[in-house]
Design a protein around this motif. Structure first.
Motif, PDB file in Angstrom:
ATOM      1  N   SER A  16       0.842  -1.191   0.000  1.00  0.00           N
ATOM      2  CA  SER A  16       0.000   0.000   0.000  1.00  0.00           C
ATOM      3  C   SER A  16       0.878   1.243   0.000  1.00  0.00           C
ATOM      4  O   SER A  16       0.650   2.186  -0.752  1.00  0.00           O
ATOM      5  N   SER A  17       1.917   1.242   0.836  1.00  0.00           N
ATOM      6  CA  SER A  17       2.837   2.372   0.957  1.00  0.00           C
ATOM      7  C   SER A  17       4.122   1.874   1.591  1.00  0.00           C
ATOM      8  O   SER A  17       4.080   1.181   2.622  1.00  0.00           O
ATOM      9  N   THR A  18       5.259   2.214   1.020  1.00  0.00           N
ATOM     10  CA  THR A  18       6.536   1.828   1.631  1.00  0.00           C
ATOM     11  C   THR A  18       6.722   2.513   2.974  1.00  0.00           C
ATOM     12  O   THR A  18       7.285   1.930   3.904  1.00  0.00           O
ATOM     13  N   ASN A  19       6.263   3.763   3.106  1.00  0.00           N
ATOM     14  CA  ASN A  19       6.376   4.446   4.401  1.00  0.00           C
ATOM     15  C   ASN A  19       5.568   3.733   5.480  1.00  0.00           C
ATOM     16  O   ASN A  19       6.033   3.550   6.614  1.00  0.00           O
ATOM     17  N   THR A  20       4.357   3.318   5.141  1.00  0.00           N
ATOM     18  CA  THR A  20       3.500   2.641   6.117  1.00  0.00           C
ATOM     19  C   THR A  20       4.089   1.301   6.524  1.00  0.00           C
ATOM     20  O   THR A  20       4.105   0.944   7.714  1.00  0.00           O
ATOM     21  N   PHE A  21       4.592   0.547   5.557  1.00  0.00           N
ATOM     22  CA  PHE A  21       5.203  -0.757   5.860  1.00  0.00           C
ATOM     23  C   PHE A  21       6.424  -0.576   6.757  1.00  0.00           C
ATOM     24  O   PHE A  21       6.609  -1.302   7.743  1.00  0.00           O
ATOM     25  N   LEU A  22       7.250   0.425   6.441  1.00  0.00           N
ATOM     26  CA  LEU A  22       8.453   0.653   7.239  1.00  0.00           C
ATOM     27  C   LEU A  22       8.099   1.153   8.635  1.00  0.00           C
ATOM     28  O   LEU A  22       8.802   0.845   9.606  1.00  0.00           O
ATOM     29  N   ALA A  23       7.007   1.905   8.777  1.00  0.00           N
ATOM     30  CA  ALA A  23       6.582   2.346  10.102  1.00  0.00           C
ATOM     31  C   ALA A  23       6.305   1.155  11.007  1.00  0.00           C
ATOM     32  O   ALA A  23       6.646   1.169  12.198  1.00  0.00           O
ATOM     33  N   GLY A  24       5.697   0.106  10.450  1.00  0.00           N
ATOM     34  CA  GLY A  24       5.463  -1.104  11.229  1.00  0.00           C
ATOM     35  C   GLY A  24       6.758  -1.777  11.639  1.00  0.00           C
ATOM     36  O   GLY A  24       6.908  -2.240  12.775  1.00  0.00           O
ATOM     37  N   LEU A  25       7.731  -1.828  10.726  1.00  0.00           N
ATOM     38  CA  LEU A  25       9.036  -2.400  11.068  1.00  0.00           C
ATOM     39  C   LEU A  25       9.729  -1.577  12.147  1.00  0.00           C
ATOM     40  O   LEU A  25      10.370  -2.123  13.048  1.00  0.00           O
ATOM     41  N   ALA A  26       9.613  -0.252  12.054  1.00  0.00           N
ATOM     42  CA  ALA A  26      10.252   0.622  13.043  1.00  0.00           C
ATOM     43  C   ALA A  26       9.676   0.378  14.431  1.00  0.00           C
ATOM     44  O   ALA A  26      10.421   0.345  15.429  1.00  0.00           O
ATOM     45  N   ARG A  27       8.375   0.190  14.524  1.00  0.00           N
ATOM     46  CA  ARG A  27       7.750  -0.074  15.823  1.00  0.00           C
ATOM     47  C   ARG A  27       8.225  -1.392  16.418  1.00  0.00           C
ATOM     48  O   ARG A  27       8.200  -1.575  17.642  1.00  0.00           O
ATOM     49  N   ARG A  28       8.662  -2.313  15.554  1.00  0.00           N
ATOM     50  CA  ARG A  28       9.145  -3.608  16.034  1.00  0.00           C
ATOM     51  C   ARG A  28      10.669  -3.627  16.178  1.00  0.00           C
ATOM     52  O   ARG A  28      11.269  -4.695  16.332  1.00  0.00           O
ATOM     53  N   GLY A  29      11.302  -2.437  16.110  1.00  0.00           N
ATOM     54  CA  GLY A  29      12.729  -2.355  16.410  1.00  0.00           C
ATOM     55  C   GLY A  29      13.655  -2.571  15.242  1.00  0.00           C
ATOM     56  O   GLY A  29      14.822  -2.935  15.442  1.00  0.00           O
ATOM     57  N   ALA A  30      13.208  -2.342  14.019  1.00  0.00           N
ATOM     58  CA  ALA A  30      14.089  -2.492  12.856  1.00  0.00           C
ATOM     59  C   ALA A  30      15.313  -1.602  13.010  1.00  0.00           C
ATOM     60  O   ALA A  30      15.235  -0.494  13.565  1.00  0.00           O
ATOM     61  N   PRO A  31      16.465  -2.051  12.533  1.00  0.00           N
ATOM     62  CA  PRO A  31      17.685  -1.259  12.710  1.00  0.00           C
ATOM     63  C   PRO A  31      17.686   0.003  11.859  1.00  0.00           C
ATOM     64  O   PRO A  31      17.076   0.061  10.782  1.00  0.00           O
ATOM     65  N   THR A  32      18.374   1.003  12.356  1.00  0.00           N
ATOM     66  CA  THR A  32      18.570   2.232  11.598  1.00  0.00           C
ATOM     67  C   THR A  32      19.228   1.914  10.264  1.00  0.00           C
ATOM     68  O   THR A  32      20.181   1.128  10.199  1.00  0.00           O
ATOM     69  N   GLY A  33      18.725   2.508   9.197  1.00  0.00           N
ATOM     70  CA  GLY A  33      19.234   2.234   7.863  1.00  0.00           C
ATOM     71  C   GLY A  33      18.422   1.220   7.088  1.00  0.00           C
ATOM     72  O   GLY A  33      18.674   0.992   5.901  1.00  0.00           O
ATOM     73  N   THR A  34      17.414   0.616   7.731  1.00  0.00           N
ATOM     74  CA  THR A  34      16.534  -0.325   7.037  1.00  0.00           C
ATOM     75  C   THR A  34      15.818   0.375   5.874  1.00  0.00           C
ATOM     76  O   THR A  34      15.379   1.515   5.999  1.00  0.00           O
ATOM     77  N   ILE A  35      15.726  -0.322   4.759  1.00  0.00           N
ATOM     78  CA  ILE A  35      15.049   0.199   3.573  1.00  0.00           C
ATOM     79  C   ILE A  35      13.926  -0.743   3.174  1.00  0.00           C
ATOM     80  O   ILE A  35      14.083  -1.971   3.239  1.00  0.00           O
ATOM     81  N   VAL A  36      12.803  -0.161   2.779  1.00  0.00           N
ATOM     82  CA  VAL A  36      11.714  -0.916   2.150  1.00  0.00           C
ATOM     83  C   VAL A  36      11.614  -0.456   0.707  1.00  0.00           C
ATOM     84  O   VAL A  36      11.575   0.747   0.418  1.00  0.00           O
ATOM     85  N   LEU A  37      11.597  -1.419  -0.197  1.00  0.00           N
ATOM     86  CA  LEU A  37      11.560  -1.164  -1.637  1.00  0.00           C
ATOM     87  C   LEU A  37      10.367  -1.891  -2.233  1.00  0.00           C
ATOM     88  O   LEU A  37      10.149  -3.064  -1.935  1.00  0.00           O
ATOM     89  N   ALA A  38       9.577  -1.205  -3.052  1.00  0.00           N
ATOM     90  CA  ALA A  38       8.404  -1.829  -3.673  1.00  0.00           C
ATOM     91  C   ALA A  38       8.408  -1.577  -5.174  1.00  0.00           C
ATOM     92  O   ALA A  38       8.863  -0.533  -5.640  1.00  0.00           O
ATOM     93  N   ASP A  39       7.871  -2.535  -5.918  1.00  0.00           N
ATOM     94  CA  ASP A  39       7.681  -2.353  -7.357  1.00  0.00           C
ATOM     95  C   ASP A  39       6.449  -1.498  -7.647  1.00  0.00           C
ATOM     96  O   ASP A  39       6.360  -0.851  -8.690  1.00  0.00           O
ATOM     97  N   HIS A  40       5.496  -1.529  -6.705  1.00  0.00           N
ATOM     98  CA  HIS A  40       4.236  -0.810  -6.923  1.00  0.00           C
ATOM     99  C   HIS A  40       3.620  -0.473  -5.575  1.00  0.00           C
ATOM    100  O   HIS A  40       3.731  -1.246  -4.623  1.00  0.00           O
ATOM    101  N   GLN A  41       2.998   0.711  -5.499  1.00  0.00           N
ATOM    102  CA  GLN A  41       2.247   1.118  -4.317  1.00  0.00           C
ATOM    103  C   GLN A  41       0.784   1.337  -4.719  1.00  0.00           C
ATOM    104  O   GLN A  41       0.513   1.960  -5.746  1.00  0.00           O
ATOM    105  N   THR A  42      -0.119   0.847  -3.896  1.00  0.00           N
ATOM    106  CA  THR A  42      -1.534   1.049  -4.177  1.00  0.00           C
ATOM    107  C   THR A  42      -2.084   2.290  -3.486  1.00  0.00           C
ATOM    108  O   THR A  42      -3.170   2.773  -3.844  1.00  0.00           O
ATOM    109  N   ALA A  43      -1.362   2.801  -2.493  1.00  0.00           N
ATOM    110  CA  ALA A  43      -1.817   4.002  -1.768  1.00  0.00           C
ATOM    111  C   ALA A  43      -0.621   4.880  -1.421  1.00  0.00           C
ATOM    112  O   ALA A  43      -0.514   5.383  -0.304  1.00  0.00           O
ATOM    113  N   GLY A  44       0.292   5.044  -2.385  1.00  0.00           N
ATOM    114  CA  GLY A  44       1.438   5.918  -2.159  1.00  0.00           C
ATOM    115  C   GLY A  44       0.986   7.354  -1.977  1.00  0.00           C
ATOM    116  O   GLY A  44      -0.032   7.782  -2.525  1.00  0.00           O
TER     117      GLY A  44
END
Length: 276
Positions: free
Chosen positions: A36-64
């Motif tokens: 739906s959105s790379t920002n939204t997906f990464l926000a979920g990872l951040a809440r679960r403690g993803a390391p600084t520098g983590t990147i989410v990459l998508a071929d397509h967004q449905t709600a960018g």
């Protein structure tokens, strides 16, 4: 690839592998065909403690989305769509600079990969020939105590669209790498260059402050020296954009001679096209 990220880069080609590093930008890269959105997906990872520098990459967004929740529209595979997780150690007062630093890094990656020389419209839109090539959306999250928790920086770069691929209302103000060069560009070559330039410019900002990026931003600016109308949170302002201040503010000289420092605001795309 680290043990706690078993899904890193499940289907990226071999050329993308060298920037999977243990620290810094690109230490973990999550690639998904559709989000739906790379920002939204990464926000979920951040809440679960993803390391600084983590990147989410998508071929397509449905709600960018871009600034002010405007939709970011692209068909599958036409754009580079990525979000980066940051936890800078700079003071809170400096954090508005990060979007300018990222704009410089993205422009440098595009130049390195394609030979194009994007200009930067304040604060962070990348422009070619008066049309928008790339946009950046930074979302800052604070702790309950008011300290920085993290920043999510979303980056969208138009790569493969023709002029007519854009919606009618955007055809006069948007462009892509293919439309400007007449060539196909590999998204993952551009992604690799973007990771390298982000890592360099953001670590430089952490160590040396804003001045190196401020100089690079000013050299690429299509805003400085131009008459502009700013859409600002307080009220629209008209004047001459004189400089980018050491704090990242746009220095705007109004008709009465007053010099204003503007941190937040926007210059409409149609106006930028008219001044170039």
């Amino acid at each position: 690839m680290t043990a706690h990220h078993p899904d890193l880069l499940p289907n990226l080609p071999t050329l993308a592998l060298p920037f999977r590093r243990r620290t810094g930008i690109g230490c973990a890269v999550h690639h998904r065909p559709v989000l739906s959105s790379t920002n939204t997906f990464l926000a979920g990872l951040a809440r679960r403690g993803a390391p600084t520098g983590t990147i989410v990459l998508a071929d397509h967004q449905t709600a960018g989305r871009g600034k002010y929740d405007r939709p970011w529209v692209s068909r599958p595979g036409e754009s580079l769509l990525a979000s980066v997780l940051l936890r800078p150690s700079r003071p809170l007062a400096d954090l508005a600079q990060v979007t300018l630093v990222i704009a410089v890094a993205a422009a440098e990656a595009i130049t390195r990969t394609t030979g194009l020389a994007p200009q930067i419209k304040w604060p962070n839109d990348l422009m070619v020939g008066g049309r928008k090539l790339s946009g950046i959306l930074c979302e800052l999250v604070l702790t309950p105590e008011g300290d920085l928790d993290h920043i999510i920086a979303g980056i969208g770069i138009n790569i493969a669209q023709s002029r007519t691929d854009f919606p009618p209302e955007l055809q006069a103000i948007a462009t892509s790498i293919s439309a400007e060069t007449g060539r196909k560009v590999d998204r993952f070559d551009l992604f690799a260059a973007l990771v390298e330039r982000l890592d360099h410019r953001l670590s430089e900002w952490e160590r040396l402050g804003f001045e190196p990026a401020r100089h690079a931003w000013s050299v690429r600016s299509c805003t400085l020296g131009q008459p502009v109308t700013l859409s600002a949170p307080q009220a629209p302002r008209q004047g001459i954009a004189e400089a980018l201040g050491p704090d990242g503010a746009l220095c705007l000289r109004t008709a009465d001679g007053t010099l204003h420092s503007v941190i937040f605001g926007e210059i409409p795309l149609a106006q930028t096209q008219a001044t170039l």
